[in-house]
Design a protein around this motif. Structure first.
Motif, PDB file in Angstrom:
ATOM      1  N   LEU A   1      19.075  -0.876   0.318  1.00 53.33           N
ATOM      2  CA  LEU A   1      20.388  -1.358  -0.412  1.00 53.33           C
ATOM      3  C   LEU A   1      21.665  -1.120   0.022  1.00 53.33           C
ATOM      4  O   LEU A   1      22.567  -1.914   0.102  1.00 53.33           O
ATOM      5  N   PRO A   2      21.647   0.150   0.640  1.00 56.24           N
ATOM      6  CA  PRO A   2      23.284   0.457   1.289  1.00 56.24           C
ATOM      7  C   PRO A   2      23.454  -0.558   2.416  1.00 56.24           C
ATOM      8  O   PRO A   2      24.801  -0.906   2.852  1.00 56.24           O
ATOM      9  N   ARG A   3      22.602  -1.069   3.138  1.00 56.82           N
ATOM     10  CA  ARG A   3      22.972  -2.533   4.233  1.00 56.82           C
ATOM     11  C   ARG A   3      23.204  -3.490   3.305  1.00 56.82           C
ATOM     12  O   ARG A   3      24.066  -4.385   4.004  1.00 56.82           O
ATOM     13  N   LEU A   4      23.048  -3.610   2.102  1.00 57.01           N
ATOM     14  CA  LEU A   4      23.571  -4.860   1.346  1.00 57.01           C
ATOM     15  C   LEU A   4      25.023  -4.462   0.862  1.00 57.01           C
ATOM     16  O   LEU A   4      25.644  -5.110   0.230  1.00 57.01           O
ATOM     17  N   GLY A   5      25.669  -3.405   0.972  1.00 57.49           N
ATOM     18  CA  GLY A   5      26.879  -2.645   0.670  1.00 57.49           C
ATOM     19  C   GLY A   5      27.090  -2.023  -0.597  1.00 57.49           C
ATOM     20  O   GLY A   5      28.054  -1.795  -1.178  1.00 57.49           O
ATOM     21  N   GLY A   6      25.886  -1.464  -1.263  1.00 54.20           N
ATOM     22  CA  GLY A   6      25.950  -0.909  -2.469  1.00 54.20           C
ATOM     23  C   GLY A   6      25.091   0.424  -2.510  1.00 54.20           C
ATOM     24  O   GLY A   6      24.183   0.691  -1.631  1.00 54.20           O
ATOM     25  N   THR A   7      25.311   1.304  -3.328  1.00 50.86           N
ATOM     26  CA  THR A   7      24.532   2.743  -3.671  1.00 50.86           C
ATOM     27  C   THR A   7      24.291   2.730  -4.892  1.00 50.86           C
ATOM     28  O   THR A   7      24.914   2.163  -5.965  1.00 50.86           O
ATOM     29  N   GLY A   8      23.352   3.768  -5.147  1.00 48.10           N
ATOM     30  CA  GLY A   8      22.937   3.907  -6.600  1.00 48.10           C
ATOM     31  C   GLY A   8      21.538   4.792  -6.502  1.00 48.10           C
ATOM     32  O   GLY A   8      21.225   5.501  -5.620  1.00 48.10           O
ATOM     33  N   GLY A   9      20.620   4.699  -7.496  1.00 44.01           N
ATOM     34  CA  GLY A   9      19.496   5.546  -7.664  1.00 44.01           C
ATOM     35  C   GLY A   9      18.453   4.929  -8.539  1.00 44.01           C
ATOM     36  O   GLY A   9      18.737   3.762  -9.321  1.00 44.01           O
ATOM     37  N   VAL A  10      17.324   5.427  -8.770  1.00 45.62           N
ATOM     38  CA  VAL A  10      16.444   4.822  -9.422  1.00 45.62           C
ATOM     39  C   VAL A  10      15.311   5.938  -9.886  1.00 45.62           C
ATOM     40  O   VAL A  10      15.296   7.154  -9.001  1.00 45.62           O
ATOM     41  N   ILE A  11      14.725   5.811 -10.997  1.00 42.64           N
ATOM     42  CA  ILE A  11      13.776   6.605 -11.616  1.00 42.64           C
ATOM     43  C   ILE A  11      12.489   5.813 -11.664  1.00 42.64           C
ATOM     44  O   ILE A  11      12.472   4.698 -11.987  1.00 42.64           O
ATOM     45  N   ALA A  12      11.375   6.142 -10.959  1.00 41.23           N
ATOM     46  CA  ALA A  12      10.310   5.283 -10.655  1.00 41.23           C
ATOM     47  C   ALA A  12       8.896   6.120 -10.917  1.00 41.23           C
ATOM     48  O   ALA A  12       8.678   7.285 -10.307  1.00 41.23           O
ATOM     49  N   LEU A  13       8.171   5.672 -12.070  1.00 41.91           N
ATOM     50  CA  LEU A  13       7.070   6.486 -12.275  1.00 41.91           C
ATOM     51  C   LEU A  13       5.792   5.751 -12.196  1.00 41.91           C
ATOM     52  O   LEU A  13       5.669   4.508 -12.595  1.00 41.91           O
ATOM     53  N   ASP A  14       4.629   6.137 -11.535  1.00 43.64           N
ATOM     54  CA  ASP A  14       3.347   5.435 -11.312  1.00 43.64           C
ATOM     55  C   ASP A  14       2.337   6.110 -12.480  1.00 43.64           C
ATOM     56  O   ASP A  14       2.638   6.682 -13.444  1.00 43.64           O
ATOM     57  N   HIS A  15       1.441   4.958 -12.662  1.00 44.00           N
ATOM     58  CA  HIS A  15       0.497   5.460 -13.670  1.00 44.00           C
ATOM     59  C   HIS A  15      -0.294   6.785 -13.746  1.00 44.00           C
ATOM     60  O   HIS A  15      -0.770   7.194 -14.690  1.00 44.00           O
ATOM     61  N   GLU A  16      -0.031   7.338 -12.579  1.00 45.02           N
ATOM     62  CA  GLU A  16      -0.670   8.924 -12.450  1.00 45.02           C
ATOM     63  C   GLU A  16       0.415   9.734 -12.832  1.00 45.02           C
ATOM     64  O   GLU A  16      -0.067  11.081 -12.593  1.00 45.02           O
ATOM     65  N   GLY A  17       1.300   9.511 -12.989  1.00 42.99           N
ATOM     66  CA  GLY A  17       2.380  10.503 -13.580  1.00 42.99           C
ATOM     67  C   GLY A  17       3.364  11.097 -12.384  1.00 42.99           C
ATOM     68  O   GLY A  17       4.040  12.021 -12.475  1.00 42.99           O
TER      69      GLY A  17
ATOM     70  N   GLY B   1       0.742  -1.354   0.150  1.00 43.02           N
ATOM     71  CA  GLY B   1       0.098  -0.065   0.057  1.00 43.02           C
ATOM     72  C   GLY B   1       0.736   1.125   0.110  1.00 43.02           C
ATOM     73  O   GLY B   1       0.442   2.379   0.301  1.00 43.02           O
ATOM     74  N   ARG B   2       2.255   1.087  -0.551  1.00 45.69           N
ATOM     75  CA  ARG B   2       2.879   2.381  -0.461  1.00 45.69           C
ATOM     76  C   ARG B   2       2.666   3.122  -1.640  1.00 45.69           C
ATOM     77  O   ARG B   2       2.278   2.564  -2.893  1.00 45.69           O
ATOM     78  N   ASP B   3       2.944   4.313  -1.721  1.00 50.27           N
ATOM     79  CA  ASP B   3       2.913   5.254  -2.745  1.00 50.27           C
ATOM     80  C   ASP B   3       4.491   5.096  -3.132  1.00 50.27           C
ATOM     81  O   ASP B   3       5.578   4.525  -2.866  1.00 50.27           O
ATOM     82  N   VAL B   4       4.764   5.573  -4.586  1.00 48.52           N
ATOM     83  CA  VAL B   4       5.763   5.279  -5.650  1.00 48.52           C
ATOM     84  C   VAL B   4       6.911   6.185  -4.804  1.00 48.52           C
ATOM     85  O   VAL B   4       8.091   5.386  -4.783  1.00 48.52           O
ATOM     86  N   ALA B   5       6.787   7.207  -4.473  1.00 51.35           N
ATOM     87  CA  ALA B   5       8.019   7.849  -3.802  1.00 51.35           C
ATOM     88  C   ALA B   5       8.399   6.976  -2.545  1.00 51.35           C
ATOM     89  O   ALA B   5       9.862   7.136  -2.406  1.00 51.35           O
ATOM     90  N   SER B   6       7.691   6.716  -1.647  1.00 51.78           N
ATOM     91  CA  SER B   6       8.055   6.230  -0.428  1.00 51.78           C
ATOM     92  C   SER B   6       8.897   4.657  -0.579  1.00 51.78           C
ATOM     93  O   SER B   6       9.810   4.270   0.134  1.00 51.78           O
ATOM     94  N   ALA B   7       8.077   4.027  -1.417  1.00 53.75           N
ATOM     95  CA  ALA B   7       8.558   2.785  -1.806  1.00 53.75           C
ATOM     96  C   ALA B   7       9.883   2.631  -2.369  1.00 53.75           C
ATOM     97  O   ALA B   7      10.931   2.059  -1.965  1.00 53.75           O
ATOM     98  N   ALA B   8      10.091   3.540  -3.296  1.00 52.00           N
ATOM     99  CA  ALA B   8      11.487   3.712  -4.114  1.00 52.00           C
ATOM    100  C   ALA B   8      12.459   4.363  -3.092  1.00 52.00           C
ATOM    101  O   ALA B   8      13.575   3.692  -3.147  1.00 52.00           O
ATOM    102  N   TYR B   9      12.106   4.972  -2.298  1.00 58.56           N
ATOM    103  CA  TYR B   9      13.082   5.496  -1.140  1.00 58.56           C
ATOM    104  C   TYR B   9      13.407   4.657  -0.176  1.00 58.56           C
ATOM    105  O   TYR B   9      14.770   4.211   0.118  1.00 58.56           O
ATOM    106  N   GLU B  10      12.431   3.581   0.263  1.00 59.40           N
ATOM    107  CA  GLU B  10      12.747   2.752   1.090  1.00 59.40           C
ATOM    108  C   GLU B  10      13.763   1.801   0.525  1.00 59.40           C
ATOM    109  O   GLU B  10      14.803   1.026   1.263  1.00 59.40           O
TER     110      GLU B  10
END
Length: 371
Positions: free
Chosen positions: A320-336, A305-314
């Motif tokens: 992922l940093p707790r697994l030893g790596g960093t990076g980023g993502v672009i994530a878009l939902d169907h409402e834009g 039940g998460r929104d796109v921003a909070s899910a991607a941030y989590e």
């Protein structure tokens, strides 16, 4: 009458104090799995747990890593990055305006980035340990979860187009190596020789990686530069609210021959499912694979039940940093709603809104959340 000491009072009061202290945490908005799993690092700019933009139809990224800084980035370099992202967005915009679907839009956008030697995909890809080039790409359609990918290709000019061919013309999801190269050529995709991918910048990076501290003057120039990984990706939603995502990369400088990262792996570097998210990742590929990064974002939305921003941030900043790596993502939902969190210092990306506006973001202070 003798009064018995009430020894039970002390432990009861201790419990009551503990409960009272915990109540604010339970009442915080957004508390849940992320909080129980451990504290999430604060956002670097604004609140990355909120969308960075709304009414978005297409977004692209050009990699994550050490942040570009206003005070040290040459104006020509800044313009080159912004123009590269904008050109990709314009290519996708033409597709969408002509009635094309989200799959065609992300392919068109990524092809432009693959042809731009500034990025680590197609021309300008990094070198393997044996001074060769091996490229990976994937694409996914959210309407039916169809997906295609290629890994370790060495002669395809635009790997993302080969990935789309795998999705649409085979019963498979991924082809690798010589078989993928041959398949692309048989189906009419332009082929190139290895020197097509070559650039002086990437050669200097290979020399630096093999001989740290003993680099030529050309490479020393790059030591002062703030660099990003250069992996590219795109996400889109079309007029039918169908989602799509694509990712393409040359991998890691000096990587082992045959190494495959997250970019061609569905659920790690790329994922799209209607009603949840289209996501493209960039960063430490092995960690994004182990953390099933993009699929986990989709699952947090669908089942948590998460929104796109909070899910991607989590996922990107909290897990992922707790697994030893960093990076980023672009994530878009169907409402834009577009999210662009990163646990690396920076990430370059841009987006196109429904009204045709193109926005590019290179520097950390540009990534403020949308209102």
């Amino acid at each position: 009458m003798r009064v018995r000491p009430r020894l039970w009072i002390v432990p009861v009061l201790t419990v009551l104090v503990a409960v009272a202290a915990a109540l604010p945490a339970f009442s915080r908005p957004g508390s849940g799995a992320a909080d129980r799993a451990g504290a999430v690092a604060p956002a670097k700019a604004g609140d990355a747990r909120r969308p960075v933009a709304r009414d978005v139809v297409l977004a692209v990224h050009g990699g994550a890593g050490t942040a570009l800084r206003r005070e040290t980035t040459d104006p020509r370099k800044e313009k080159a990055y912004r123009d590269g992202l904008a050109d990709a967005l314009k290519a996708g915009r033409r597709v969408l305006r002509d009635g094309g679907d989200s799959v065609a839009a992300v392919e068109a956008a990524v092809r432009v980035l693959e042809d731009n030697e500034l990025f680590n995909a197609g021309r300008g890809a990094v070198f393997t340990e044996d001074a060769g080039h091996e490229l990976d790409a994937s694409i996914m359609r959210g309407a039916d979860l169809a997906a295609g990918a290629v890994a370790g290709v060495r002669s395809v000019r635009n790997p993302v187009s080969a990935a789309r061919l795998v999705m649409e013309k085979t019963r498979h999801v991924m082809l690798a190596g010589e078989g993928a190269d041959d398949f692309a050529a048989r189906n009419g995709l332009p082929t190139v020789t290895q020197d097509y991918y070559w650039t002086q910048r990437r050669w200097d990076e290979l020399v630096k990686a093999k001989h740290p501290g003993k680099t030529p003057q050309a490479t020393k120039r790059h030591q002062a530069d703030e660099e990003i990984t250069g992996t590219v990706g795109a996400v889109a939603v079309d007029r039918d609210r169908d989602l799509a995502a694509a990712t393409s990369t040359g991998g890691m400088t000096n990587k082992m021959t045959g190494r495959v990262g997250d970019s061609p792996v569905v659920g790690a570097g790329t994922y799209a499912k209607n009603g949840t998210v289209a996501a493209s990742a960039t960063g430490h590929g092995e960690v994004f694979i182990r953390g099933a990064a993009t699929a986990t974002i989709a699952h947090l939305i669908e089942f948590g039940g998460r929104d796109v921003a909070s899910a991607a941030y989590e996922v990107v900043v909290g897990r992922l940093p707790r697994l030893g790596g960093t990076g980023g993502v672009i994530a878009l939902d169907h409402e834009g709603a577009l999210a662009a969190p990163h646990s690396s210092e920076g990430m370059v990306y841009g987006y196109l809104t429904e009204d045709g506006e193109i926005v590019t973001r290179l520097f950390p202070d540009e990534s403020s959340p949308a209102g």
